[in-house]
Scaffold this motif. Structure first.
Motif, PDB file in Angstrom:
ATOM      1  N   GLY A 153       0.331  -1.515   0.226  1.00  0.00           N
ATOM      2  CA  GLY A 153       0.107  -0.064  -0.166  1.00  0.00           C
ATOM      3  C   GLY A 153       1.017   1.365  -0.006  1.00  0.00           C
ATOM      4  O   GLY A 153       0.061   2.135   0.218  1.00  0.00           O
ATOM      5  N   GLN A 154       1.782   1.220   0.530  1.00  0.00           N
ATOM      6  CA  GLN A 154       3.287   2.273  -0.291  1.00  0.00           C
ATOM      7  C   GLN A 154       3.426   2.655  -1.646  1.00  0.00           C
ATOM      8  O   GLN A 154       4.466   1.223  -2.128  1.00  0.00           O
ATOM      9  CB  GLN A 154       4.322   2.127   0.752  1.00  0.00           C
ATOM     10  N   SER A 155       3.537   3.542  -1.855  1.00  0.00           N
ATOM     11  CA  SER A 155       3.924   4.064  -3.100  1.00  0.00           C
ATOM     12  C   SER A 155       6.126   4.236  -3.338  1.00  0.00           C
ATOM     13  O   SER A 155       6.167   3.658  -2.293  1.00  0.00           O
ATOM     14  CB  SER A 155       3.802   5.692  -3.405  1.00  0.00           C
ATOM     15  N   LEU A 156       6.066   3.437  -4.620  1.00  0.00           N
ATOM     16  CA  LEU A 156       7.529   3.514  -4.613  1.00  0.00           C
ATOM     17  C   LEU A 156       8.484   4.611  -4.627  1.00  0.00           C
ATOM     18  O   LEU A 156       9.398   4.180  -4.685  1.00  0.00           O
ATOM     19  CB  LEU A 156       7.575   2.028  -5.438  1.00  0.00           C
ATOM     20  N   LEU A 157       7.462   5.489  -5.496  1.00  0.00           N
ATOM     21  CA  LEU A 157       8.475   6.405  -6.643  1.00  0.00           C
ATOM     22  C   LEU A 157       7.420   7.483  -6.524  1.00  0.00           C
ATOM     23  O   LEU A 157       6.437   6.907  -6.655  1.00  0.00           O
ATOM     24  CB  LEU A 157       8.576   5.296  -7.927  1.00  0.00           C
ATOM     25  N   GLN A 158       7.877   8.473  -5.993  1.00  0.00           N
ATOM     26  CA  GLN A 158       7.255   9.991  -5.769  1.00  0.00           C
ATOM     27  C   GLN A 158       7.991  10.465  -7.415  1.00  0.00           C
ATOM     28  O   GLN A 158       8.563  10.467  -7.490  1.00  0.00           O
ATOM     29  CB  GLN A 158       7.647  10.504  -4.555  1.00  0.00           C
ATOM     30  N   ILE A 159       7.028  11.399  -7.493  1.00  0.00           N
ATOM     31  CA  ILE A 159       7.580  12.244  -8.803  1.00  0.00           C
ATOM     32  C   ILE A 159       7.185  13.859  -8.972  1.00  0.00           C
ATOM     33  O   ILE A 159       5.982  14.049  -8.511  1.00  0.00           O
ATOM     34  CB  ILE A 159       6.954  12.010 -10.883  1.00  0.00           C
ATOM     35  N   VAL A 160       8.421  14.259  -9.383  1.00  0.00           N
ATOM     36  CA  VAL A 160       8.307  15.831  -9.329  1.00  0.00           C
ATOM     37  C   VAL A 160       8.541  16.669 -10.549  1.00  0.00           C
ATOM     38  O   VAL A 160       9.621  16.162 -11.044  1.00  0.00           O
ATOM     39  CB  VAL A 160       9.551  16.355  -8.467  1.00  0.00           C
ATOM     40  N   LEU A 161       7.354  17.445 -11.158  1.00  0.00           N
ATOM     41  CA  LEU A 161       7.933  17.909 -12.723  1.00  0.00           C
ATOM     42  C   LEU A 161       8.236  19.507 -12.575  1.00  0.00           C
ATOM     43  O   LEU A 161       7.518  20.044 -12.042  1.00  0.00           O
ATOM     44  CB  LEU A 161       6.073  17.745 -13.572  1.00  0.00           C
ATOM     45  N   LEU A 162       8.725  19.897 -12.865  1.00  0.00           N
ATOM     46  CA  LEU A 162       9.226  20.914 -13.349  1.00  0.00           C
ATOM     47  C   LEU A 162       8.942  21.393 -14.954  1.00  0.00           C
ATOM     48  O   LEU A 162       9.368  20.553 -15.851  1.00  0.00           O
ATOM     49  CB  LEU A 162      10.855  21.496 -12.667  1.00  0.00           C
ATOM     50  N   GLY A 163       8.453  22.788 -14.881  1.00  0.00           N
ATOM     51  CA  GLY A 163       8.452  22.757 -16.251  1.00  0.00           C
ATOM     52  C   GLY A 163       7.494  24.415 -16.579  1.00  0.00           C
ATOM     53  O   GLY A 163       7.304  25.748 -15.308  1.00  0.00           O
ATOM     54  N   GLN A 164       7.312  24.356 -17.804  1.00  0.00           N
ATOM     55  CA  GLN A 164       6.946  26.524 -17.677  1.00  0.00           C
ATOM     56  C   GLN A 164       5.688  26.527 -17.983  1.00  0.00           C
ATOM     57  O   GLN A 164       5.166  25.489 -17.838  1.00  0.00           O
ATOM     58  CB  GLN A 164       8.055  26.466 -19.408  1.00  0.00           C
ATOM     59  N   PRO A 165       5.757  27.901 -17.547  1.00  0.00           N
ATOM     60  CA  PRO A 165       3.957  27.702 -17.856  1.00  0.00           C
ATOM     61  C   PRO A 165       3.122  27.415 -18.546  1.00  0.00           C
ATOM     62  O   PRO A 165       1.648  26.609 -18.424  1.00  0.00           O
ATOM     63  CB  PRO A 165       3.635  29.599 -17.777  1.00  0.00           C
ATOM     64  N   GLU A 166       2.960  26.374 -20.130  1.00  0.00           N
ATOM     65  CA  GLU A 166       2.918  25.849 -20.945  1.00  0.00           C
ATOM     66  C   GLU A 166       2.629  24.544 -20.064  1.00  0.00           C
ATOM     67  O   GLU A 166       1.324  23.901 -20.879  1.00  0.00           O
ATOM     68  CB  GLU A 166       3.027  26.183 -22.212  1.00  0.00           C
ATOM     69  N   PHE A 167       2.914  23.887 -19.616  1.00  0.00           N
ATOM     70  CA  PHE A 167       3.014  22.504 -19.496  1.00  0.00           C
ATOM     71  C   PHE A 167       1.648  23.062 -17.861  1.00  0.00           C
ATOM     72  O   PHE A 167       0.746  22.069 -17.880  1.00  0.00           O
ATOM     73  CB  PHE A 167       4.364  22.397 -18.783  1.00  0.00           C
ATOM     74  N   ARG A 168       1.383  24.018 -17.400  1.00  0.00           N
ATOM     75  CA  ARG A 168       0.481  23.644 -16.581  1.00  0.00           C
ATOM     76  C   ARG A 168      -0.438  23.764 -17.290  1.00  0.00           C
ATOM     77  O   ARG A 168      -1.801  23.466 -16.848  1.00  0.00           O
ATOM     78  CB  ARG A 168       0.635  25.823 -15.808  1.00  0.00           C
ATOM     79  N   ASP A 169      -1.483  24.910 -18.346  1.00  0.00           N
ATOM     80  CA  ASP A 169      -1.699  24.623 -19.176  1.00  0.00           C
ATOM     81  C   ASP A 169      -1.831  23.882 -19.860  1.00  0.00           C
ATOM     82  O   ASP A 169      -3.898  22.771 -19.982  1.00  0.00           O
ATOM     83  CB  ASP A 169      -1.473  25.914 -20.402  1.00  0.00           C
ATOM     84  N   LYS A 170      -1.040  22.782 -20.262  1.00  0.00           N
ATOM     85  CA  LYS A 170      -1.234  21.408 -20.781  1.00  0.00           C
ATOM     86  C   LYS A 170      -2.159  20.373 -19.729  1.00  0.00           C
ATOM     87  O   LYS A 170      -2.954  19.479 -20.200  1.00  0.00           O
ATOM     88  CB  LYS A 170      -0.007  21.271 -21.287  1.00  0.00           C
ATOM     89  N   LEU A 171      -1.238  20.661 -18.548  1.00  0.00           N
ATOM     90  CA  LEU A 171      -1.906  19.107 -17.794  1.00  0.00           C
ATOM     91  C   LEU A 171      -3.387  19.594 -16.955  1.00  0.00           C
ATOM     92  O   LEU A 171      -4.141  19.002 -16.642  1.00  0.00           O
ATOM     93  CB  LEU A 171      -0.966  20.079 -16.334  1.00  0.00           C
ATOM     94  N   GLN A 172      -3.972  21.310 -17.175  1.00  0.00           N
ATOM     95  CA  GLN A 172      -4.661  21.409 -17.241  1.00  0.00           C
ATOM     96  C   GLN A 172      -6.035  21.491 -17.986  1.00  0.00           C
ATOM     97  O   GLN A 172      -6.902  21.206 -17.847  1.00  0.00           O
ATOM     98  CB  GLN A 172      -5.580  22.914 -16.790  1.00  0.00           C
ATOM     99  N   LYS A 173      -5.804  21.421 -19.094  1.00  0.00           N
ATOM    100  CA  LYS A 173      -6.428  21.082 -20.087  1.00  0.00           C
ATOM    101  C   LYS A 173      -7.069  19.770 -21.133  1.00  0.00           C
ATOM    102  O   LYS A 173      -7.417  19.603 -22.002  1.00  0.00           O
ATOM    103  CB  LYS A 173      -6.631  22.318 -20.933  1.00  0.00           C
ATOM    104  N   ASP A 174      -5.307  19.186 -21.061  1.00  0.00           N
ATOM    105  CA  ASP A 174      -5.080  17.847 -22.244  1.00  0.00           C
ATOM    106  C   ASP A 174      -6.115  17.156 -21.436  1.00  0.00           C
ATOM    107  O   ASP A 174      -5.789  16.545 -20.423  1.00  0.00           O
ATOM    108  CB  ASP A 174      -4.649  17.833 -21.823  1.00  0.00           C
ATOM    109  N   ASP A 175      -7.302  16.503 -22.204  1.00  0.00           N
ATOM    110  CA  ASP A 175      -8.216  15.408 -21.671  1.00  0.00           C
ATOM    111  C   ASP A 175      -7.946  14.008 -21.181  1.00  0.00           C
ATOM    112  O   ASP A 175      -7.956  13.377 -20.776  1.00  0.00           O
ATOM    113  CB  ASP A 175      -9.587  15.721 -22.668  1.00  0.00           C
ATOM    114  N   ASN A 176      -5.743  14.175 -22.175  1.00  0.00           N
ATOM    115  CA  ASN A 176      -5.955  12.901 -22.584  1.00  0.00           C
ATOM    116  C   ASN A 176      -4.761  12.316 -20.585  1.00  0.00           C
ATOM    117  O   ASN A 176      -4.845  11.597 -20.931  1.00  0.00           O
ATOM    118  CB  ASN A 176      -5.117  12.377 -23.200  1.00  0.00           C
TER     119      ASN A 176
END
Length: 332
Positions: A153-176
């Motif tokens: 029940g414990q996650s083996l991997l945690q992930i930090v994603l660093l990006g420019q503002p367009e990544f925030r927009d992509k993450l919010q709007k892309d249905d995929n």
């Protein structure tokens, strides 16, 4: 040159990210709080975005300097346009897993085994991916699948994603990316520094290299620097470095807005970047920067004339021209 002149032990405004110079601005303080919260959860994704030069890499470097590396294995990737299989192989290599000649299924198995081994040793694993805006959906999906690895029940991997503002927009709007969005447990966007933070920022970085109080930056210089840099740390560093060089050449102990204006001209700052607040109206900084475009255009014309003369000279093998020739006419 300026380091010797002002008795500094190093370059306070170098462009290479260095966590030693980390400055706890308001927006960076919030980002650290979100990172701390996210890491305490021990699972999912943490997303940090910001404009180019906003200090994302320095922020993560500061984070790495404050955590217990004996209990946390950190893998850092700078992504390019890579597909899902490539991001998997890069992650595996970061974990020390051999990837040559391995099929994807074998590679996933090796990665999972390695993560399990880390957990048995009492170590968590953190994957930091920089420039995440370059990742296609397939690569982001592969990262999401990696985050599914669990033990008891414990996650083996945690992930930090660093990006420019367009990544925030992509993450919010892309249905995929809906499933990935549901795994994001903390997110923060690094805003530019506020005008009142510029002075303390300059003093902080100067103090780190043995600053004795000279030179000092006046309040109007700090306002002008914020106007020109728009509060972006990397741009501010570039301006401040040139200011110290100018100050050393001119033997300045006080750097004011007039000095900033001179440096802005020398650096070719566009007048559009000098949108000053109302209390700067009529300041010499604005007049000088506003005149810059015309000065640059004039220099451009002179440069083209010189290049034309050089080309003509080369074509003629440097031979003297008879009176009235195009080249001689150009010299008049």
């Amino acid at each position: 040159m300026y380091t010797d002149h002002y008795g500094l032990t190093g370059r306070p405004f170098q462009l290479t990210p260095d966590p030693v110079f980390y400055f706890d601005s308001g927006t960076h303080k919030k980002a650290m709080a979100y990172l701390g919260y996210g890491l305490a959860q021990g699972e999912g994704f943490i997303v940090i975005t910001g404009d180019i030069g906003a200090g994302k890499t320095t922020l993560v470097g500061h984070l790495m300097a404050t955590i217990d590396r004996a209990r946390l294995t950190v893998v850092r990737l700078v992504s390019t346009q890579v597909d899902g299989d490539d991001i998997l192989r890069l992650t595996a290599q970061g974990l020390g897993v051999a990837t040559e000649g391995m099929a994807k299924a074998q590679l996933l198995d090796r990665v999972e085994r390695t993560l399990h081994a880390q957990t048995r040793e009492g170590r968590r694993t953190l994957l930091i991916v920089d420039e995440a805006q370059n990742l296609p959906v397939a690569a982001l999906e592969e990262l999401r699948m990696l985050s599914n690895f669990q033990a008891g029940g414990q996650s083996l991997l945690q992930i930090v994603l660093l990006g420019q503002p367009e990544f925030r927009d992509k993450l919010q709007k892309d249905d995929n990316l809906e499933q990935l969005r549901q795994r994001v447990i903390a997110t923060h966007h690094l805003d530019p520094m506020e005008p009142e933070e510029v002075g303390p920022y300059l003093v902080h970085r100067l103090t780190m290299v043995g600053w004795s109080g000279t030179p000092t930056f006046t309040e109007d210089a700090c306002i002008a620097l914020h106007t020109l840099s728009r509060g972006v740390p990397r741009t501010l560093n570039t301006l401040a470095t040139r200011l110290l060089l100018h100050g050393a050449i001119e033997n300045l102990s006080v750097i004011d807005a007039d000095a900033v204006a001179v440096v802005a001209e020398d650096m070719g700052q566009d007048s559009e970047r000098a949108d000053a607040p109302a209390d700067l109206s009529g300041h010499p900084l604005l007049d000088r920067v506003a005149a810059l475009e015309a000065q640059v255009e004039e220099q451009d014309i002179v440069l083209r004339q010189v290049l034309t003369l050089l080309i003509d000279w080369a074509k003629d093998d440097g031979k003297p021209q008879r009176p009235g020739s195009p080249r001689r006419a150009a010299r008049r």
